[in-house]
Design an enzyme around this catalytic site. Structure first.
Site, PDB file in Angstrom:
ATOM      1  N   ASN A   1      -3.448   6.020  -1.621  1.00  0.00           N
ATOM      2  CA  ASN A   1      -3.251   6.256  -0.349  1.00  0.00           C
ATOM      3  C   ASN A   1      -2.405   7.786   0.225  1.00  0.00           C
ATOM      4  OD1 ASN A   1      -4.580   3.785   0.795  1.00  0.00           O
ATOM      5  ND2 ASN A   1      -2.580   2.632   0.206  1.00  0.00           N
TER       6      ASN A   1
ATOM      7  N   SER B   1       0.942  -1.306  -0.049  1.00  0.00           N
ATOM      8  CA  SER B   1      -0.027   0.194  -0.261  1.00  0.00           C
ATOM      9  C   SER B   1       0.834   1.147   0.172  1.00  0.00           C
ATOM     10  CB  SER B   1      -0.831   0.049   1.360  1.00  0.00           C
ATOM     11  OG  SER B   1      -1.674  -1.023   1.360  1.00  0.00           O
TER      12      SER B   1
ATOM     13  N   GLU C   1      -4.040  -0.103  -8.674  1.00  0.00           N
ATOM     14  CA  GLU C   1      -2.846   0.912  -9.168  1.00  0.00           C
ATOM     15  C   GLU C   1      -1.788   0.357  -9.570  1.00  0.00           C
ATOM     16  OE1 GLU C   1      -2.336   3.158  -5.317  1.00  0.00           O
ATOM     17  OE2 GLU C   1      -2.239   4.878  -6.332  1.00  0.00           O
TER      18      GLU C   1
ATOM     19  N   HIS D   1      -1.425  -2.650  -6.969  1.00  0.00           N
ATOM     20  CA  HIS D   1      -2.035  -2.361  -5.605  1.00  0.00           C
ATOM     21  C   HIS D   1      -3.475  -2.488  -6.162  1.00  0.00           C
ATOM     22  CE1 HIS D   1      -3.285   0.946  -2.594  1.00  0.00           C
ATOM     23  NE2 HIS D   1      -3.287  -0.164  -2.178  1.00  0.00           N
TER      24      HIS D   1
HETATM   25  P1  NAD Z   1      -3.869  -9.458   6.540  1.00  0.00           P
HETATM   26  O1  NAD Z   1      -3.292  -9.342   7.757  1.00  0.00           O
HETATM   27  O2  NAD Z   1      -5.338  -9.552   6.230  1.00  0.00           O
HETATM   28  O3  NAD Z   1      -2.748 -10.479   5.738  1.00  0.00           O
HETATM   29  C1  NAD Z   1      -1.541 -10.470   5.976  1.00  0.00           C
HETATM   30  C2  NAD Z   1      -1.023 -12.028   5.306  1.00  0.00           C
HETATM   31  O4  NAD Z   1       0.183 -11.892   5.355  1.00  0.00           O
HETATM   32  C3  NAD Z   1      -1.422 -12.861   6.765  1.00  0.00           C
HETATM   33  O5  NAD Z   1      -2.256 -13.886   6.293  1.00  0.00           O
HETATM   34  C4  NAD Z   1      -0.158 -13.247   7.094  1.00  0.00           C
HETATM   35  O6  NAD Z   1       0.027 -14.582   7.728  1.00  0.00           O
HETATM   36  C5  NAD Z   1       0.641 -13.059   6.177  1.00  0.00           C
HETATM   37  N1  NAD Z   1       2.266 -13.345   6.378  1.00  0.00           N
HETATM   38  C6  NAD Z   1       2.844 -12.679   7.490  1.00  0.00           C
HETATM   39  N2  NAD Z   1       4.142 -13.083   7.321  1.00  0.00           N
HETATM   40  C7  NAD Z   1       4.321 -13.908   6.218  1.00  0.00           C
HETATM   41  C8  NAD Z   1       5.517 -14.623   5.701  1.00  0.00           C
HETATM   42  N3  NAD Z   1       6.531 -14.591   6.071  1.00  0.00           N
HETATM   43  N4  NAD Z   1       5.106 -15.128   4.338  1.00  0.00           N
HETATM   44  C9  NAD Z   1       3.955 -15.305   4.025  1.00  0.00           C
HETATM   45  N5  NAD Z   1       2.652 -14.668   4.281  1.00  0.00           N
HETATM   46  C10 NAD Z   1       3.134 -14.181   5.622  1.00  0.00           C
HETATM   47  O7  NAD Z   1      -3.485  -8.055   5.408  1.00  0.00           O
HETATM   48  P2  NAD Z   1      -3.953  -7.677   3.943  1.00  0.00           P
HETATM   49  O8  NAD Z   1      -4.955  -6.439   4.276  1.00  0.00           O
HETATM   50  O9  NAD Z   1      -4.258  -8.755   3.261  1.00  0.00           O
HETATM   51  O10 NAD Z   1      -2.759  -6.827   3.530  1.00  0.00           O
HETATM   52  C11 NAD Z   1      -1.760  -7.446   2.757  1.00  0.00           C
HETATM   53  C12 NAD Z   1      -0.954  -6.473   1.944  1.00  0.00           C
HETATM   54  O11 NAD Z   1      -1.986  -5.910   1.017  1.00  0.00           O
HETATM   55  C13 NAD Z   1      -0.302  -5.440   2.639  1.00  0.00           C
HETATM   56  O12 NAD Z   1       0.861  -5.079   1.962  1.00  0.00           O
HETATM   57  C14 NAD Z   1      -1.372  -4.337   2.693  1.00  0.00           C
HETATM   58  O13 NAD Z   1      -0.619  -3.107   2.725  1.00  0.00           O
HETATM   59  C15 NAD Z   1      -2.064  -4.630   1.216  1.00  0.00           C
HETATM   60  N6  NAD Z   1      -3.050  -3.894   0.785  1.00  0.00           N
HETATM   61  C16 NAD Z   1      -3.964  -3.760   1.861  1.00  0.00           C
HETATM   62  C17 NAD Z   1      -5.433  -3.270   1.570  1.00  0.00           C
HETATM   63  C18 NAD Z   1      -6.285  -3.459   2.654  1.00  0.00           C
HETATM   64  O14 NAD Z   1      -7.410  -2.677   2.552  1.00  0.00           O
HETATM   65  N7  NAD Z   1      -6.346  -4.020   3.719  1.00  0.00           N
HETATM   66  C19 NAD Z   1      -5.641  -2.879   0.484  1.00  0.00           C
HETATM   67  C20 NAD Z   1      -4.604  -2.799  -0.673  1.00  0.00           C
HETATM   68  C21 NAD Z   1      -3.178  -3.306  -0.066  1.00  0.00           C
END
Ligand code: NAD
Length: 309
Positions: A206, A135, A168, A156
């Site tokens: 963002n 993000s 994005e 993204h």
């Molecule tokens: P989340 O907490 O739901 O999921 C993150 C996942 O990463 C978890 O399942 C966790 O176990 C896993 N993880 C942690 N360490 C790891 C490792 N060493 N190897 C493999 N997997 C591992 O978070 P999310 O909301 O899915 O966000 C994930 C990414 O997407 C982030 O970079 C976030 O910034 C981005 N993102 C999030 C959103 C949102 O609205 N939540 C929107 C766009 C982008």
């Protein structure tokens, strides 16, 4: 096997490209959703998390979402099974040997993402591509940690990936035109519209969103209004589909804080500082919907009530 179209890329050397298998790292709300969208577009998906068990739990959440669509008559049971059969859970990035393109969607922390991208880089065949769903983290730094920086890019997706139209696309300084065109075509194949941004803290979406979410937190901690007052104000007064605090709970408060900290550190401007109420909720482990409590509390069905923050 679904074949990626071989239309020559405009302005770049004409060549056929085959993307049939995608690796997804992180089976959380974004990774699971990306796996679902990729499988729905005919791609084979290898889904990994920090363990096989976590990857399987992520796939089970996708299965549950699709189950509701079957119950509502929006999808047949056969289509659900066919989609789920395209997602294979695996133990880690070492299982990406057959993948053409990997999308990293693990927790928003640069050290973690660099370590994961290095593992993916080591597993993937030369000539394949690596994308991050980060993000806010610099794609240029992530690309520099790999042996194929010209084949690294930001992809993204918005939350939730199956519903939100936009991807994005973030070009690292090193990203080649070919990688950019391939990624854009891939996003379109996954049914998305794209917007393109240079690599800058928070990119475009963002950079606009997070200061607004933080401002809502400042208003809350100063007692200007309750969480519901703030969310109702934004929904009815600004015509936003969700209020900033309920949206923060949906995104995940750990993710909102991580993005705010990147913006603050990289822009060097205190207007991006994170509010105390947000830091405290994250420190308490109250991360929003995914933990059942954030600015609001949620029951098993996702119904919410006002929480004390
Ligand atoms: P989340 O907490 O739901 O999921 C993150 C996942 O990463 C978890 O399942 C966790 O176990 C896993 N993880 C942690 N360490 C790891 C490792 N060493 N190897 C493999 N997997 C591992 O978070 P999310 O909301 O899915 O966000 C994930 C990414 O997407 C982030 O970079 C976030 O910034 C981005 N993102 C999030 C959103 C949102 O609205 N939540 C929107 C766009 C982008």
């Amino acid at each position: 096997m679904a074949q990626f179209d071989d239309t020559p890329f405009p302005g770049t050397e004409s060549r056929a490209v085959l993307v049939s298998t995608i690796g997804v790292v992180g089976a959380g709300q974004m990774g699971g959703g990306i796996a679902q969208v990729a499988a729905a577009s005919g791609l084979t998906v290898v889904l990994v998390d920090a363990s096989l068990d976590l990857a399987e739990r992520g796939k089970a959440r996708v299965a549950s979402v699709l189950g509701k669509q079957v119950d509502n008559g929006k999808m047949t049971a056969e289509a659900r099974e066919a989609l789920l059969a395209k997602i294979r859970c695996a133990g880690g990035p070492a299982d990406f040997k057959e993948c053409d393109f990997v999308i990293e969607a693990a927790t928003e922390a640069i050290e973690l993402k660099i370590a994961i991208l290095k593992q993916c880089d080591a597993a993937l065949a030369p000539g394949k591509w690596l994308a991050s769903n980060t993000s806010s983290i610099s794609l240029t730094k992530l690309a520099a940690a790999t042996s194929r920086p010209e084949r690294v890019i930001g992809m993204h997706f918005m939350n939730p990936p199956p519903l939100m139209k936009l991807v994005e696309i973030v070009r690292a300084v090193q990203t080649s035109d070919e990688t950019y065109e391939l990624t854009r075509a891939l996003a379109e194949r996954m049914g998305k519209k794209t917007t393109t941004t240079r690599d800058a803290p928070g990119f475009l979406v963002n950079r606009i969103l997070i200061p607004m979410l933080c401002e809502a937190c400042f208003a809350l901690q100063e007692g200007v209004g309750s969480a519901e007052d703030i969310d109702t104000g934004a929904k009815l007064g600004l015509n936003h589909p969700m209020g900033p605090l309920e949206l923060s709970d949906l995104i995940g408060l750990d993710t909102v804080l991580a993005i705010a900290d990147v913006l603050h550190r990289e822009m060097g401007d205190d207007k991006y500082r994170a509010p105390t109420v947000l830091r405290n909720l994250v420190a308490a482990g109250w991360l929003g919907r995914k933990t059942g409590r954030g600015f609001y509390v949620y029951d098993d069905k996702g119904n919410r009530a006002l929480a004390r923050v």
